[in-house]
Design a protein around this motif. Structure first.
Motif, short mmCIF file in Angstrom:
data_model
loop_
_atom_site.label_atom_id
_atom_site.label_comp_id
_atom_site.label_asym_id
_atom_site.label_seq_id
_atom_site.Cartn_x
_atom_site.Cartn_y
_atom_site.Cartn_z
N UNK A 133 -6.70 9.12 3.70
CA UNK A 133 -5.66 8.25 3.18
C UNK A 133 -6.13 7.41 2.00
N UNK A 134 -7.38 6.94 2.07
CA UNK A 134 -7.91 6.15 0.96
C UNK A 134 -8.16 7.00 -0.27
N UNK A 135 -8.75 8.16 -0.11
CA UNK A 135 -9.10 9.00 -1.25
C UNK A 135 -7.86 9.64 -1.88
N UNK A 136 -6.92 10.10 -1.07
CA UNK A 136 -5.72 10.72 -1.63
C UNK A 136 -4.88 9.69 -2.37
N UNK A 157 0.83 -1.21 0.00
CA UNK A 157 0.00 0.00 0.00
C UNK A 157 0.86 1.26 0.00
N UNK A 158 1.86 1.30 0.86
CA UNK A 158 2.70 2.50 0.96
C UNK A 158 3.55 2.71 -0.29
N UNK A 216 -1.88 8.15 4.50
CA UNK A 216 -1.79 6.71 4.24
C UNK A 216 -1.38 5.95 5.49
N UNK A 217 -0.46 6.50 6.27
CA UNK A 217 -0.05 5.84 7.52
C UNK A 217 -1.21 5.77 8.51
N UNK A 270 8.13 10.75 4.21
CA UNK A 270 7.32 10.24 5.33
C UNK A 270 6.27 11.23 5.81
N UNK A 271 6.57 12.52 5.96
CA UNK A 271 5.49 13.45 6.35
C UNK A 271 4.35 13.53 5.34
#
Length: 306
Positions: free
Chosen positions: A298-301, A186-187, A224-225, A218-219
């Motif tokens: 996180x899902x939409x972006x 995913x990441x 997503x995180x 990472x930021x």
């Protein structure tokens, strides 16, 4: 003239096609009806558990489970909390879940950065290997892992068995190993969608690989995180198989396995068990409500970048 302006204001420019008259979007009644029915079907077991937990056992014995007669109170929740030792098992679940989620996301983020932002000949191979690991059923490795952990010696100050068995470290290690592939997949897809100009500019400024990963990429992966953290907490917190296999001491079991204490030796009080199950669900429900905005973001972006 006024009516023409009014009609033009009602029609959005995005709804028009050059050379065609403006059309109004039809409501999707079929989709809404399907989703409503599926939501009701999904909620029936949870609502029925709440209904059963609120009824004393005497009421269900007299009127039956499929009835509305009798009284309703919260005594089953009080009894489940005290008799089942829920606080101790919740702490055990937190000791297993929190480190596992943090370690999994940290290692998966580094691996995802390596296979998505660094050009080298083994990045695709490693990504396929991590993804393929999710296709292997965990039960297939149960016996080999049990034997391996049994022969890994630890001081008795850490493990009462003298090995990795009967420790929370074993459950943390197994869950991390099985979840890191999904998180890496995913990441890595999320990081691939980020602009390469970010890391190229940082490279020109003299930033190394670690600086690019920690300070830039990472930021940007926080949504997503957060989404993965929500999913991983639910997955690991609800895990029943590995704690039951690797932990023999009842004092170390998480709440999913400790709920068996509510079941009597000769008679099962399903009202009490339903109350214990509802108490078990509350922490994950609370975490989802707190991180709901980040989870959806996180899902939409992740699906709209490109």
């Amino acid at each position: 003239m006024t009516s023409a302006l009014t009609n033009a204001q009602r029609t959005s420019p995005h709804d028009r096609t050059p050379g065609r008259p403006a059309t109004r979007r039809k409501p999707k009644w079929g989709t809404h009806l399907f989703l409503s029915v599926m939501a009701v079907i999904w909620l029936i077991p949870l609502l029925w558990s709440v209904f059963t937990a609120l009824r004393p056992k005497a009421s269900t014995d007299e009127y039956g489970y499929f009835s509305f007669g009798g009284s309703f109170d919260f005594q089953n929740f009080i009894d489940a909390w005290s008799q089942g030792g829920m606080l101790k098992y919740l702490v055990n679940s937190a000791v297993i879940t929190i480190p596992t989620v943090l370690i999994t996301l940290f290692l998966a983020s580094m691996m995802a950065f390596a296979v998505s932002r660094v050009s080298w000949k083994f990045n695709l191979t490693l990504l396929i290997m991590f993804t393929a690991g999710n296709l292997l059923p965990p039960q297939v490795l149960a016996a080999p892992l049990f034997e391996i952990f049994k022969h890994i010696e630890l001081p008795y100050s850490i493990s009462s068995s003298g090995s990795l068995l009967n420790t929370t470290l074993a459950v943390i290690a197994v869950n991390t190993a099985f979840q890191i592939g999904f998180c890496t997949f995913v990441l890595s897809n999320y990081m691939k969608a980020l602009s390469t100009d970010l890391t190229e500019a940082a490279l020109v400024d003299g930033a190394g690989i670690w600086r690019q990963y920690w300070s830039i990429i990472l930021p940007l992966c926080r949504p997503a995180l957060a989404a993965l953290a929500t999913l991983e907490v639910i997955f690991i917190y609800n895990d029943y198989f590995w704690p039951l296999l690797l932990i023999q001491s009842g004092d170390l079991l998480p709440i999913t396995a400790g709920i068996n204490n509510l079941q009597g030796q000769f008679l099962a009080n399903y009202n009490l068990i339903a109350a214990g199950a509802i108490i078990t669900v509350l922490p994950t429900l609370l975490i989802y409500l707190v991180l709901q905005r980040q989870f959806v973001a996180g899902l939409t972006l992740g699906s709209s970048k490109g």
